[in-house]
Enzyme design. Structure first.
Site, mmCIF file in Angstrom:
data_model
loop_
_atom_site.group_PDB
_atom_site.id
_atom_site.type_symbol
_atom_site.label_atom_id
_atom_site.label_comp_id
_atom_site.label_asym_id
_atom_site.label_seq_id
_atom_site.Cartn_x
_atom_site.Cartn_y
_atom_site.Cartn_z
ATOM 1 N N ALA A 41 104.900 8.155 11.670
ATOM 2 C CA ALA A 41 105.404 6.783 11.614
ATOM 3 C C ALA A 41 105.472 6.281 10.177
ATOM 4 O O ALA A 41 106.374 5.527 9.825
ATOM 5 C CB ALA A 41 104.514 5.872 12.450
ATOM 6 N N CYS A 42 104.559 6.741 9.332
ATOM 7 C CA CYS A 42 104.538 6.277 7.940
ATOM 8 C C CYS A 42 105.694 6.842 7.121
ATOM 9 O O CYS A 42 105.940 6.393 6.010
ATOM 10 C CB CYS A 42 103.211 6.622 7.277
ATOM 11 S SG CYS A 42 102.866 8.382 7.205
ATOM 12 N N SER A 43 106.427 7.811 7.668
ATOM 13 C CA SER A 43 107.552 8.380 6.932
ATOM 14 C C SER A 43 108.874 8.147 7.644
ATOM 15 O O SER A 43 109.832 8.877 7.432
ATOM 16 C CB SER A 43 107.335 9.883 6.718
ATOM 17 O OG SER A 43 107.312 10.554 7.954
#
Length: 141
Positions: free
Chosen positions: A44-46
Site C-alpha cells: 500500500a505504501c508504494s
C-alpha cells in the site's frame, strides 16, 4: 505454471495474501479486475508505482515472480462467498490473459495452442485455500 505464494506461509500479515502467477503480468490482471477484486501489485505504501516491489527485490525473487506478483486483501467481513467469487474472477482473468499471450488460434469452434498442456492451466482451487487462510487470519479463526 501455477500459483506461487510469496513470503513465509505462517509469519505474515493475516489479511493479506501475496502470490505470483508466473507468466501472467500483474498489471494485466489488475486491469481486468480493477473494480471487482481488492488486489494490487505491491504494498500500500508504494501504490501508484509500476516498478516491482522493493520487498520482493530484497527477497531476491526472480523477475518473473516479481512482475506477476499480486497482493490480495481480505477484510474483517470477507465471506466464503466473497472468496469463491474472487477466486473465480482471478481464474477467469488469468485464463483470458494466457489465451491472449499465447495467441490462441480458434478453428472450427475449437481452441488450440501449441505446446500447452493441462498441467499448465491455472485453476480456481489453487487460489481458494490461500485466500481462505488469509481470511481466517482476519477473523481470528
Amino acid at each position: 505454471d501455477g500459483l506461487v505464494v510469496n513470503g513465509d506461509p505462517e509469519h505474515r500479515l493475516s489479511n493479506n495474501l501475496h502470490v505470483a502467477i508466473p507468466g501472467v503480468p500483474n498489471n494485466a490482471v489488475i486491469a481486468r479486475l480493477r473494480r471487482r477484486v481488492a488486489l494490487s501489485s505491491g504494498a500500500a505504501c508504494s501504490s501508484g508505482t509500476e516498478t516491482p516491489s522493493h520487498v520482493l527485490q530484497a527477497m531476491n525473487l526472480p523477475y518473473e515472480i516479481q512482475s506477476s506478483a499480486l497482493r490480495i486483501s481480505n477484510g474483517k467481513f470477507t465471506t466464503d462467498e466473497d472468496i469463491e467469487h474472487a477466486a473465480e474472477e482471478i481464474t477467469t482473468a488469468v485464463a483470458s490473459i494466457r489465451d491472449a499471450l499465447r495467441g490462441v488460434l480458434v478453428r472450427g469452434g475449437r481452441r488450440a495452442a501449441a505446446g500447452v498442456t493441462g498441467d499448465q492451466v491455472f485453476r480456481t482451487r489453487e487460489l481458494r485455500m490461500p485466500l481462505r487462510m488469509a481470511a481466517e487470519g482476519v477473523s481470528g479463526a
